[in-house]
Motif scaffolding. Structure first.
Motif, PDB file in Angstrom:
ATOM      1  N   LEU A  73      28.800  76.868 -14.244  1.00  0.00           N
ATOM      2  CA  LEU A  73      28.672  75.814 -13.246  1.00  0.00           C
ATOM      3  C   LEU A  73      29.291  76.284 -11.937  1.00  0.00           C
ATOM      4  O   LEU A  73      30.107  77.202 -11.905  1.00  0.00           O
ATOM      5  N   ARG A  74      28.910  75.638 -10.849  1.00  0.00           N
ATOM      6  CA  ARG A  74      29.157  76.198  -9.519  1.00  0.00           C
ATOM      7  C   ARG A  74      30.408  75.623  -8.888  1.00  0.00           C
ATOM      8  O   ARG A  74      30.362  74.883  -7.910  1.00  0.00           O
ATOM      9  N   ALA A  75      31.557  75.951  -9.438  1.00  0.00           N
ATOM     10  CA  ALA A  75      32.823  75.658  -8.782  1.00  0.00           C
ATOM     11  C   ALA A  75      33.178  76.836  -7.874  1.00  0.00           C
ATOM     12  O   ALA A  75      32.729  77.960  -8.107  1.00  0.00           O
ATOM     13  N   PRO A  76      33.987  76.604  -6.835  1.00  0.00           N
ATOM     14  CA  PRO A  76      34.351  77.727  -5.966  1.00  0.00           C
ATOM     15  C   PRO A  76      35.190  78.764  -6.707  1.00  0.00           C
ATOM     16  O   PRO A  76      36.089  78.422  -7.468  1.00  0.00           O
ATOM     17  N   LEU A  90      40.137  80.039  -1.904  1.00  0.00           N
ATOM     18  CA  LEU A  90      38.920  79.924  -2.703  1.00  0.00           C
ATOM     19  C   LEU A  90      37.671  80.129  -1.869  1.00  0.00           C
ATOM     20  O   LEU A  90      37.708  80.158  -0.638  1.00  0.00           O
ATOM     21  N   GLU A  91      36.568  80.267  -2.576  1.00  0.00           N
ATOM     22  CA  GLU A  91      35.260  80.470  -1.971  1.00  0.00           C
ATOM     23  C   GLU A  91      34.910  79.326  -1.026  1.00  0.00           C
ATOM     24  O   GLU A  91      35.174  78.159  -1.306  1.00  0.00           O
ATOM     25  N   ASP A  92      34.286  79.678   0.087  1.00  0.00           N
ATOM     26  CA  ASP A  92      33.854  78.705   1.081  1.00  0.00           C
ATOM     27  C   ASP A  92      32.392  78.344   0.810  1.00  0.00           C
ATOM     28  O   ASP A  92      31.506  79.193   0.888  1.00  0.00           O
ATOM     29  N   PHE A  93      32.137  77.075   0.481  1.00  0.00           N
ATOM     30  CA  PHE A  93      30.771  76.605   0.229  1.00  0.00           C
ATOM     31  C   PHE A  93      30.052  76.186   1.501  1.00  0.00           C
ATOM     32  O   PHE A  93      28.920  75.702   1.450  1.00  0.00           O
ATOM     33  N   GLY A  94      30.687  76.342   2.652  1.00  0.00           N
ATOM     34  CA  GLY A  94      30.053  75.942   3.907  1.00  0.00           C
ATOM     35  C   GLY A  94      30.254  74.473   4.208  1.00  0.00           C
ATOM     36  O   GLY A  94      31.139  73.809   3.666  1.00  0.00           O
ATOM     37  N   ASP A  95      29.410  73.937   5.076  1.00  0.00           N
ATOM     38  CA  ASP A  95      29.580  72.577   5.586  1.00  0.00           C
ATOM     39  C   ASP A  95      28.489  71.613   5.147  1.00  0.00           C
ATOM     40  O   ASP A  95      28.509  70.450   5.553  1.00  0.00           O
ATOM     41  N   VAL A  96      27.521  72.070   4.365  1.00  0.00           N
ATOM     42  CA  VAL A  96      26.368  71.222   4.051  1.00  0.00           C
ATOM     43  C   VAL A  96      26.662  70.406   2.791  1.00  0.00           C
ATOM     44  O   VAL A  96      26.468  70.873   1.662  1.00  0.00           O
ATOM     45  N   ARG A  97      27.147  69.197   3.004  1.00  0.00           N
ATOM     46  CA  ARG A  97      27.364  68.288   1.889  1.00  0.00           C
ATOM     47  C   ARG A  97      26.069  67.536   1.583  1.00  0.00           C
ATOM     48  O   ARG A  97      25.236  67.291   2.456  1.00  0.00           O
ATOM     49  N   HIS A 189      30.139  62.749  -6.625  1.00  0.00           N
ATOM     50  CA  HIS A 189      29.299  61.951  -5.738  1.00  0.00           C
ATOM     51  C   HIS A 189      28.876  62.785  -4.534  1.00  0.00           C
ATOM     52  O   HIS A 189      29.242  63.961  -4.416  1.00  0.00           O
ATOM     53  N   ALA A 190      28.111  62.168  -3.644  1.00  0.00           N
ATOM     54  CA  ALA A 190      27.410  62.913  -2.595  1.00  0.00           C
ATOM     55  C   ALA A 190      28.338  63.581  -1.592  1.00  0.00           C
ATOM     56  O   ALA A 190      27.918  64.501  -0.888  1.00  0.00           O
ATOM     57  N   GLU A 191      29.585  63.152  -1.491  1.00  0.00           N
ATOM     58  CA  GLU A 191      30.512  63.821  -0.575  1.00  0.00           C
ATOM     59  C   GLU A 191      31.301  64.929  -1.249  1.00  0.00           C
ATOM     60  O   GLU A 191      32.052  65.641  -0.587  1.00  0.00           O
ATOM     61  N   ASN A 192      31.138  65.083  -2.559  1.00  0.00           N
ATOM     62  CA  ASN A 192      31.817  66.163  -3.275  1.00  0.00           C
ATOM     63  C   ASN A 192      30.834  67.169  -3.867  1.00  0.00           C
ATOM     64  O   ASN A 192      31.222  67.984  -4.703  1.00  0.00           O
ATOM     65  N   ILE A 193      29.584  67.094  -3.453  1.00  0.00           N
ATOM     66  CA  ILE A 193      28.574  68.058  -3.889  1.00  0.00           C
ATOM     67  C   ILE A 193      28.112  68.820  -2.657  1.00  0.00           C
ATOM     68  O   ILE A 193      27.607  68.232  -1.696  1.00  0.00           O
ATOM     69  N   MET A 194      28.314  70.118  -2.666  1.00  0.00           N
ATOM     70  CA  MET A 194      27.923  70.978  -1.558  1.00  0.00           C
ATOM     71  C   MET A 194      26.599  71.664  -1.893  1.00  0.00           C
ATOM     72  O   MET A 194      26.389  72.105  -3.024  1.00  0.00           O
ATOM     73  N   LEU A 204      30.346  72.343  -6.670  1.00  0.00           N
ATOM     74  CA  LEU A 204      31.191  71.225  -7.089  1.00  0.00           C
ATOM     75  C   LEU A 204      32.553  71.287  -6.417  1.00  0.00           C
ATOM     76  O   LEU A 204      33.141  72.363  -6.269  1.00  0.00           O
ATOM     77  N   LEU A 205      33.056  70.121  -6.053  1.00  0.00           N
ATOM     78  CA  LEU A 205      34.399  69.996  -5.479  1.00  0.00           C
ATOM     79  C   LEU A 205      35.118  68.821  -6.133  1.00  0.00           C
ATOM     80  O   LEU A 205      34.507  67.979  -6.778  1.00  0.00           O
ATOM     81  N   ASP A 206      36.424  68.774  -5.943  1.00  0.00           N
ATOM     82  CA  ASP A 206      37.248  67.601  -6.291  1.00  0.00           C
ATOM     83  C   ASP A 206      37.151  67.239  -7.768  1.00  0.00           C
ATOM     84  O   ASP A 206      36.898  66.096  -8.135  1.00  0.00           O
ATOM     85  N   PHE A 207      37.414  68.217  -8.597  1.00  0.00           N
ATOM     86  CA  PHE A 207      37.321  68.021 -10.060  1.00  0.00           C
ATOM     87  C   PHE A 207      38.667  68.207 -10.737  1.00  0.00           C
ATOM     88  O   PHE A 207      38.739  68.361 -11.955  1.00  0.00           O
TER      89      PHE A 207
END
Length: 328
Positions: A73-76, A90-97, A189-194, A204-207
């Motif tokens: 799964l795609r965690a940083p 950690l890995e930078d997933f960019g800004d596109v939420r 949710h949509a603000e924690n999925i990049m 994935l973020l905030d897990f």
């Protein structure tokens, strides 16, 4: 926004091989964690998380990120860590939420949510991760946030013992169906999925608060989003998509409603706590959306004991006003 980096960040980055990198603060949210974009002339970009003890503890985030990555799964990816000072590079997933992507491209909503559901299907096919159980005590602790924070802020003298008893009745019914359990990210949710690398490459973020619990919980988090409107039609379509792929057990719809009401009651309490305790009144504006979702969940027969409690304890004018208005 505080434009300074945390004390010790430059030393941590130098020890990690990122000496000379620029540190750019990013906006914060509801916790004591802070995030910084790290830009290095040769190594590129990374993210610095500062989760300072004693308010925060980076260990759960590190453990969950490594487990998710190890299971496809795609965690940083974590580049470096210093637990005692609360630093994680950690890995930078960019800004596109997902949230902003869909604000600009609403026509892609079903496809993007479909990919998010597919991520949960993949997660739920795995054996549960090395996390604590989402047990009855934790569910009930969370529901008490409603009577401990929201009700006093509204000046309501409510039956707290009856609240606990109603939730005991509602939640005990799903415990057997959540065994052996799945990994529950709890804030999916949509603000924690990049959309890292494209709409079908969702990061994935905030897990860090992951537990082992019921597969419906993260579906509720995604489809009854406190920060973004999800239409009932889309919610139904995505639930059907999940059920078709995952084939969950008996009374899944009832358990979805149970956990929807549980989560939404908790969130109402948390948003008031963020205002009263932490001086963050902006979350009060989200309560009417969450309240509307809570009322929808209460209409399900599985929530009858809690619905009766609301009828007896929460005045109709407050309910009609979506939880009522607050003056911050």
């Amino acid at each position: 926004m505080d434009m300074t980096g945390p004390k010790g960040a430059e030393t941590f980055l130098a020890d990690a091989g990122w000496a000379g990198a620029a540190i750019e603060p990013l906006p914060g949210d509801a916790s004591f964690r802070r995030y910084f974009r790290i830009r290095h002339p040769r190594r590129g970009d990374a993210m610095l998380m500062h989760a300072p003890p004693p308010e925060e503890n980076p260990v759960p985030f590190i453990r969950a990120a490594k487990w998710l990555d190890a299971n496809g799964l795609r965690a940083p990816v974590i580049y470096a860590e210093q637990e005692g000072e609360g630093f994680v590079l950690l890995e930078d997933f960019g800004d596109v939420r997902m949230r902003e992507f869909l604000d600009e491209r609403p026509q892609e909503e079903r496809a993007i949510y479909g990919h998010a559901i597919d991520t949960l299907v993949a997660l739920h096919r795995l054996p549960p991760g090395p996390f604590n159980s989402y047990d009855l005590a934790e569910y009930r602790r969370e529901t008490r946030l409603f009577t401990e924070w929201y009700c006093p802020a509204r000046g309501l003298n409510v039956d707290a013992a009856g609240w606990d008893a109603a939730w005991q009745d509602v939640l005990v019914r799903l415990l057997a169906r959540q065994r052996p359990g799945v990994t529950v990210l709890r804030d999916y949710h949509a603000e924690n999925i990049m959309l890292a690398g494209g709409p079908d490459r969702q990061g994935l973020l905030d897990f860090q608060d992951a537990l082992v619990g019921h597969p419906a919980y993260d579906l509720v988090s995604l489809l009854q989003d406190a920060r973004r409107d999800v239409s009932p039609d889309l919610e139904r379509a995505m639930l059907d998509h999940y059920v078709e792929k995952a084939q969950p057990g008996a009374d899944f719809a009832g358990d979805y409603a149970r956990l929807g009401a549980q989560r939404n009651a908790k969130i109402v309490g948390i948003f008031v706590r963020l205002w009263k305790r932490d001086g963050k009144p902006r979350y009060l504006d989200l309560i009417p959306r969450v309240w509307g979702l809570l009322e929808r969940d209460l209409a399900h027969p599985a929530l009858a004991p809690v619905a009766r409690w609301f009828d007896a304890n929460i005045p109709e004018d407050i309910r009609a006003a979506g939880g009522g208005s607050f003056k911050s």
